[in-house]
Design a protein around this motif. Structure first.
Motif, PDB file in Angstrom:
ATOM      1  N   TYR A  22       0.870  -1.158  -0.205  1.00 40.85           N
ATOM      2  CA  TYR A  22       0.060  -0.013   0.397  1.00 40.85           C
ATOM      3  C   TYR A  22       0.959   0.815  -0.313  1.00 40.85           C
ATOM      4  CZ  TYR A  22       0.676  -0.069   4.917  1.00 40.85           C
ATOM      5  OH  TYR A  22       1.482   0.085   6.867  1.00 40.85           O
ATOM      6  N   VAL A  23      -0.034   2.666  -0.268  1.00 46.19           N
ATOM      7  CA  VAL A  23       0.688   3.346  -0.291  1.00 46.19           C
ATOM      8  C   VAL A  23      -0.166   4.944   0.386  1.00 46.19           C
ATOM      9  CG1 VAL A  23       1.646   5.724  -1.986  1.00 46.19           C
ATOM     10  CG2 VAL A  23       1.864   3.310  -3.111  1.00 46.19           C
ATOM     11  N   ARG A  24       1.254   5.199   1.794  1.00 45.26           N
ATOM     12  CA  ARG A  24       0.144   6.040   2.341  1.00 45.26           C
ATOM     13  C   ARG A  24       1.816   7.402   2.528  1.00 45.26           C
ATOM     14  NH1 ARG A  24       0.407   3.971   8.001  1.00 45.26           N
ATOM     15  NH2 ARG A  24      -2.128   3.005   7.202  1.00 45.26           N
ATOM     16  N   ASP A  25       0.598   8.434   2.206  1.00 49.48           N
ATOM     17  CA  ASP A  25       1.791   9.871   1.984  1.00 49.48           C
ATOM     18  C   ASP A  25       2.817   9.578   0.992  1.00 49.48           C
ATOM     19  OD1 ASP A  25       0.584  10.731   4.016  1.00 49.48           O
ATOM     20  OD2 ASP A  25       1.383   9.795   5.886  1.00 49.48           O
ATOM     21  N   GLY A  26       2.308   9.024  -0.350  1.00 45.37           N
ATOM     22  CA  GLY A  26       2.773   9.166  -0.646  1.00 45.37           C
ATOM     23  C   GLY A  26       4.761   7.820  -0.755  1.00 45.37           C
ATOM     24  N   ARG A  27       4.189   6.796   0.568  1.00 43.26           N
ATOM     25  CA  ARG A  27       5.582   6.737   0.550  1.00 43.26           C
ATOM     26  C   ARG A  27       4.655   4.877   0.805  1.00 43.26           C
ATOM     27  NH1 ARG A  27      10.724   8.617   2.596  1.00 43.26           N
ATOM     28  NH2 ARG A  27      10.870   6.316   3.006  1.00 43.26           N
ATOM     29  N   ALA A  28       5.518   3.730  -0.235  1.00 42.66           N
ATOM     30  CA  ALA A  28       5.553   2.821  -0.635  1.00 42.66           C
ATOM     31  C   ALA A  28       5.876   1.482   1.461  1.00 42.66           C
ATOM     32  CB  ALA A  28       5.505   1.759  -1.989  1.00 42.66           C
ATOM     33  N   ASP A  49       8.948   0.188   4.893  1.00 40.31           N
ATOM     34  CA  ASP A  49       8.720   0.932   3.549  1.00 40.31           C
ATOM     35  C   ASP A  49       9.618   0.355   2.679  1.00 40.31           C
ATOM     36  OD1 ASP A  49      10.628   2.843   2.900  1.00 40.31           O
ATOM     37  OD2 ASP A  49       9.687   4.536   4.634  1.00 40.31           O
ATOM     38  N   GLU A  51      11.168   1.940   0.093  1.00 39.50           N
ATOM     39  CA  GLU A  51      12.404   2.884  -0.208  1.00 39.50           C
ATOM     40  C   GLU A  51      13.502   2.710   0.666  1.00 39.50           C
ATOM     41  OE1 GLU A  51      13.037   7.842  -0.209  1.00 39.50           O
ATOM     42  OE2 GLU A  51      10.846   6.892  -1.337  1.00 39.50           O
TER      43      GLU A  51
END
Length: 76
Positions: A22-28, A49, A51
């Motif tokens: 999922y993606v939250r606040d632009g982070r995968a 996270d 990234e």
């Protein structure tokens, strides 16, 4: 299935449980549910996270590292 080629001993890992991306606040992120074979030793849920590969949440029971149990089983 993992096999010790020197002895023929084998051990099997059955990886069951949903992995939710999922993606939250632009982070995968990925939430791994079940046994973590990533080095945390947790049966429960671990969220990474994607990234940074940082663990941002961990809940469950510590059962020791999968690699240690696998090596012990294959050494027999």
């Amino acid at each position: 299935t993992y096999t010790n080629v020197a002895t023929g001993t084998s051990a099997r890992l059955q990886d069951i449980g949903p992995d939710r991306f999922y993606v939250r606040d632009g982070r995968a992120y990925v939430a791994v549910t079940g046994r973590s074979t990533t080095g945390t030793g947790t049966i429960g849920q671990v969220v990474f996270d994607l990234e940074t590969n940082e663990i941002v949440h961990q809940a469950g029971r510590d059962v020791g590292l999968f690699q240690d149990a696998l090596c012990d089983a294959l050494a027999k």
